[in-house]
Design a protein around this motif. Structure first.
Motif, PDB file in Angstrom:
ATOM      1  N   PHE A 120       0.964  -1.250  -0.133  1.00 40.35           N
ATOM      2  CA  PHE A 120      -0.012   0.050   0.253  1.00 40.35           C
ATOM      3  C   PHE A 120       0.791   1.341   0.003  1.00 40.35           C
ATOM      4  O   PHE A 120       2.046   1.371   0.441  1.00 40.35           O
ATOM      5  CB  PHE A 120      -0.889  -0.025   1.321  1.00 40.35           C
ATOM      6  CG  PHE A 120      -1.909  -1.016   1.052  1.00 40.35           C
ATOM      7  CD1 PHE A 120      -2.862  -1.129   0.263  1.00 40.35           C
ATOM      8  CD2 PHE A 120      -1.962  -2.082   2.068  1.00 40.35           C
ATOM      9  CE1 PHE A 120      -3.875  -1.985   0.244  1.00 40.35           C
ATOM     10  CE2 PHE A 120      -2.902  -3.097   2.129  1.00 40.35           C
ATOM     11  CZ  PHE A 120      -3.948  -3.082   1.300  1.00 40.35           C
ATOM     12  N   ALA A 121       0.293   2.438  -0.482  1.00 38.31           N
ATOM     13  CA  ALA A 121       1.013   3.651  -0.544  1.00 38.31           C
ATOM     14  C   ALA A 121      -0.318   4.612  -0.579  1.00 38.31           C
ATOM     15  O   ALA A 121      -1.198   4.386  -0.248  1.00 38.31           O
ATOM     16  CB  ALA A 121       2.026   3.656  -1.595  1.00 38.31           C
ATOM     17  N   LYS A 122       0.299   5.853  -0.924  1.00 31.86           N
ATOM     18  CA  LYS A 122      -0.834   7.162  -1.033  1.00 31.86           C
ATOM     19  C   LYS A 122      -1.042   7.541  -2.247  1.00 31.86           C
ATOM     20  O   LYS A 122      -2.090   8.037  -2.553  1.00 31.86           O
ATOM     21  CB  LYS A 122      -0.093   7.947  -0.064  1.00 31.86           C
ATOM     22  CG  LYS A 122      -0.298   7.913   1.410  1.00 31.86           C
ATOM     23  CD  LYS A 122      -1.966   7.487   1.942  1.00 31.86           C
ATOM     24  CE  LYS A 122      -1.995   7.200   3.255  1.00 31.86           C
ATOM     25  NZ  LYS A 122      -3.275   6.349   3.290  1.00 31.86           N
ATOM     26  N   PRO A 269      -6.939   9.105   0.749  1.00 34.51           N
ATOM     27  CA  PRO A 269      -5.835   8.799   0.213  1.00 34.51           C
ATOM     28  C   PRO A 269      -5.246   7.042   0.267  1.00 34.51           C
ATOM     29  O   PRO A 269      -4.884   6.834   1.424  1.00 34.51           O
ATOM     30  CB  PRO A 269      -4.619   9.809   0.676  1.00 34.51           C
ATOM     31  CG  PRO A 269      -5.122  10.314   1.895  1.00 34.51           C
ATOM     32  CD  PRO A 269      -6.700  10.218   2.075  1.00 34.51           C
ATOM     33  N   ILE A 270      -5.175   6.706  -0.560  1.00 36.83           N
ATOM     34  CA  ILE A 270      -4.638   4.991  -0.679  1.00 36.83           C
ATOM     35  C   ILE A 270      -4.450   4.738  -1.909  1.00 36.83           C
ATOM     36  O   ILE A 270      -5.258   4.799  -2.999  1.00 36.83           O
ATOM     37  CB  ILE A 270      -5.706   4.211  -0.090  1.00 36.83           C
ATOM     38  CG1 ILE A 270      -4.891   2.496   0.341  1.00 36.83           C
ATOM     39  CG2 ILE A 270      -6.967   4.047  -0.448  1.00 36.83           C
ATOM     40  CD1 ILE A 270      -5.482   1.806   1.172  1.00 36.83           C
ATOM     41  N   SER A 271      -3.404   3.936  -2.206  1.00 35.73           N
ATOM     42  CA  SER A 271      -3.098   3.238  -3.412  1.00 35.73           C
ATOM     43  C   SER A 271      -2.323   2.104  -3.192  1.00 35.73           C
ATOM     44  O   SER A 271      -2.186   1.832  -2.125  1.00 35.73           O
ATOM     45  CB  SER A 271      -2.271   4.172  -4.576  1.00 35.73           C
ATOM     46  OG  SER A 271      -0.956   4.302  -3.860  1.00 35.73           O
ATOM     47  N   LEU A 294      11.253  -1.392  -3.066  1.00 34.89           N
ATOM     48  CA  LEU A 294      10.205  -1.302  -3.777  1.00 34.89           C
ATOM     49  C   LEU A 294       9.174  -0.028  -3.295  1.00 34.89           C
ATOM     50  O   LEU A 294       8.948   0.954  -4.091  1.00 34.89           O
ATOM     51  CB  LEU A 294       9.413  -2.552  -3.495  1.00 34.89           C
ATOM     52  CG  LEU A 294       7.948  -2.835  -4.184  1.00 34.89           C
ATOM     53  CD1 LEU A 294       8.434  -2.617  -5.679  1.00 34.89           C
ATOM     54  CD2 LEU A 294       7.544  -4.182  -4.031  1.00 34.89           C
ATOM     55  N   LEU A 295       8.753  -0.099  -2.183  1.00 32.15           N
ATOM     56  CA  LEU A 295       8.262   0.889  -1.559  1.00 32.15           C
ATOM     57  C   LEU A 295       8.222   1.248  -0.170  1.00 32.15           C
ATOM     58  O   LEU A 295       8.192   0.339   0.491  1.00 32.15           O
ATOM     59  CB  LEU A 295       6.395   0.864  -1.839  1.00 32.15           C
ATOM     60  CG  LEU A 295       5.945   1.147  -3.300  1.00 32.15           C
ATOM     61  CD1 LEU A 295       4.587   0.733  -3.536  1.00 32.15           C
ATOM     62  CD2 LEU A 295       6.029   2.727  -3.419  1.00 32.15           C
ATOM     63  N   SER A 296       8.545   2.435   0.416  1.00 30.67           N
ATOM     64  CA  SER A 296       8.827   2.488   1.584  1.00 30.67           C
ATOM     65  C   SER A 296       8.349   3.767   2.068  1.00 30.67           C
ATOM     66  O   SER A 296       8.977   4.908   1.974  1.00 30.67           O
ATOM     67  CB  SER A 296      10.181   2.393   2.040  1.00 30.67           C
ATOM     68  OG  SER A 296      10.450   2.503   3.499  1.00 30.67           O
ATOM     69  N   THR A 297       7.026   4.074   2.448  1.00 29.57           N
ATOM     70  CA  THR A 297       6.576   5.244   2.763  1.00 29.57           C
ATOM     71  C   THR A 297       5.702   5.482   4.090  1.00 29.57           C
ATOM     72  O   THR A 297       5.392   4.443   4.760  1.00 29.57           O
ATOM     73  CB  THR A 297       5.359   5.540   1.521  1.00 29.57           C
ATOM     74  OG1 THR A 297       4.357   4.166   2.041  1.00 29.57           O
ATOM     75  CG2 THR A 297       5.534   5.467   0.247  1.00 29.57           C
TER      76      THR A 297
END
Length: 462
Positions: A120-122, A269-271, A294-297
């Protein structure tokens, strides 16, 4: 009929001037900019409920576009708001994962066919860029085949291929290859000319204006498999608008990776990046390969976005928002197109696209696409209480709101018809036409001296 008396935009004009002084472009999203609306008629909003919004001057509108297609259940949808409120009361961001992350991931993966893992991200741009990075790591290739859709990301790999590419190194742009939607041969030519160099194909499986032709998506899947490239679906718009399973659930084609956002949280907000385990695990701890960052939010797993998503999933499981959107959009498109036909405007104005994601097409007296005539139509709708750069609906659009819009459109198209007969919008359109959101220069909607004077006045106001 809908009364088209002049509305006051005085407070919105003052606030917009202040925004231009404080925020580049006067908005945090280019598609929300004042250059996308008739001059001095860009409402600054203060609240929304269902399918309606209110601006700073007290004007009420039926809204379309719905948060750039991010809202499918309506503004302030109570079950989502309640879930978010409850989550926020227990804290929103921690130094370790929460149980909510497990539950949200399980919910998501139960919906997305062929996906084994999710991150998940924003923002949508975060996850599309992560997909490109992952595909490059998997294939050890650099080039990306992009379908000719208007937008994938704010990041260099995509924006470098647009007119608004200042500040982006040319070698980044050189790695982008373009092909045409519903033209399999155009993609085949890219693979032939760039053998063993294409890391992935990124595309929408369908668009607001075009369904995939028979065999096209199957052909794309086959080409990716044949040439060792990953297939990435951008489900930002199609996810939760085509179905809760996205376009891949509708058309039955399984991508290697898929990118989600917008309606996942009904405006919150979510992606998400979803994909096959063999690829996604390269960003994890169960691999012997070099790891992918990869993703680190910080805010990716905050609780309110995840709670909103779970409430959306529950609503889709117990109700049928997609059917309601399809029904409302069909009634609107049929009603408006009937008026266009009655006024002999079919060659100049029409509503096209999937009913849940419809857009209107504006043409001039020579039947060419026209920003000036688009602006005239927007102008007349605004005066009649309809706000929208499109006719994208939500499940909250009732018969009353669709009826109001059809009535407003009739009056707007009567004026549009006069302008077509005159061969010009001069004398009908107040101010300059809108301009493409992504363009090289501020011209033709650069802030004028009058705008600067308003900004200076707003800056000095208490």
């Amino acid at each position: 009929m809908v009364e088209g008396t002049a509305r006051s935009f005085a407070r919105s004009i003052a606030l917009q001037s202040r925004l231009h002084d404080l925020v580049p472009g006067g908005a945090h999203t280019y598609a929300r900019g004042s250059d996308q609306y008739p001059e001095d008629m860009a409402p600054v909003l203060v609240r929304g409920c269902g399918a309606r919004v209110w601006d700073a001057d007290g004007n009420e509108y039926v809204e379309y576009g719905m948060g750039l297609r991010a809202v499918t259940l309506g503004h302030g949808y109570e079950p989502v708001v309640d879930a978010v409120t409850a989550a926020a009361a227990n804290g929103t961001n921690f130094s370790r994962p929460t149980e909510l992350e497990v539950l949200a991931a399980e919910d998501f993966l139960s919906l997305v066919p062929g996906a084994d893992m999710v991150k998940f991200a924003k923002n949508g741009s975060d996850v599309t860029t992560a997909a490109i990075k992952l595909a490059r790591a998997v294939t050890r290739r650099d080039k990306v085949a992009l379908c000719n859709h208007p937008f994938f990301s704010v990041d260099d790999w995509f924006i470098g291929a647009t007119e608004m590419n200042a500040g982006i190194p040319g070698d980044v742009t050189a790695k982008n290859l373009r092909f045409e939607f519903n033209d399999l041969d155009s993609l085949q030519r890219l693979f032939d000319a760039n053998r063993d160099q294409i890391a992935c194909v990124i595309m929408e499986a369908a668009t607001a204006t075009a369904e995939p032709t028979p065999g096209f998506l199957e052909g794309v899947r086959e080409l990716c498999d044949k040439h060792g490239a990953l297939l990435v679906f951008d489900e930002m718009i199609t996810g939760f608008r085509w179905s809760a399973h996205g376009a891949q659930g509708v058309y039955g084609i399984r991508p290697d990776l898929s990118c989600w956002g917008k309606a996942m949280g009904n405006g919150f907000p979510i992606s998400a990046l979803a994909g096959k385990r063999e690829f996604m695990e390269l960003g994890g701890l169960n691999t012997d390969s070099d790891r992918v960052f990869l993703l680190s939010t910080t805010h990716g797993p905050e609780t309110t976005g995840l709670a909103a998503f779970r409430a959306v999933v529950e609503t889709y499981a117990t109700q049928n928002p997609v059917a309601r959107m399809e029904s409302a959009g069909t009634r609107l498109a049929e009603g408006v197109n009937a008026i266009s036909s009655e006024l002999e405007l079919t060659d100049f104005f029409e509503v096209i696209g999937r009913p849940s994601c419809a857009v209107f097409v504006t043409r001039d007296s020579n039947r060419n696409p026209s920003q000036a005539y688009r602006t005239l139509f927007l102008q007349e709708l605004l005066q009649r209480g309809v706000l929208g750069q499109s006719f994208v609906v939500s499940a909250a659009h009732s018969d009353s709101e669709i009826g109001h819009t059809i009535d407003a459109t009739r009056e707007a198209l009567e004026i549009y018809s006069e302008a077509i007969a005159a061969g010009t919008t001069d004398g009908f359109l107040e101010g300059r036409p809108v301009a493409p959101a992504i363009r090289r220069t501020a011209h033709p909607r650069r802030l004028a001296a009058t705008d600067k004077a308003r900004t200076d006045k707003a800056r000095n106001s208490p």
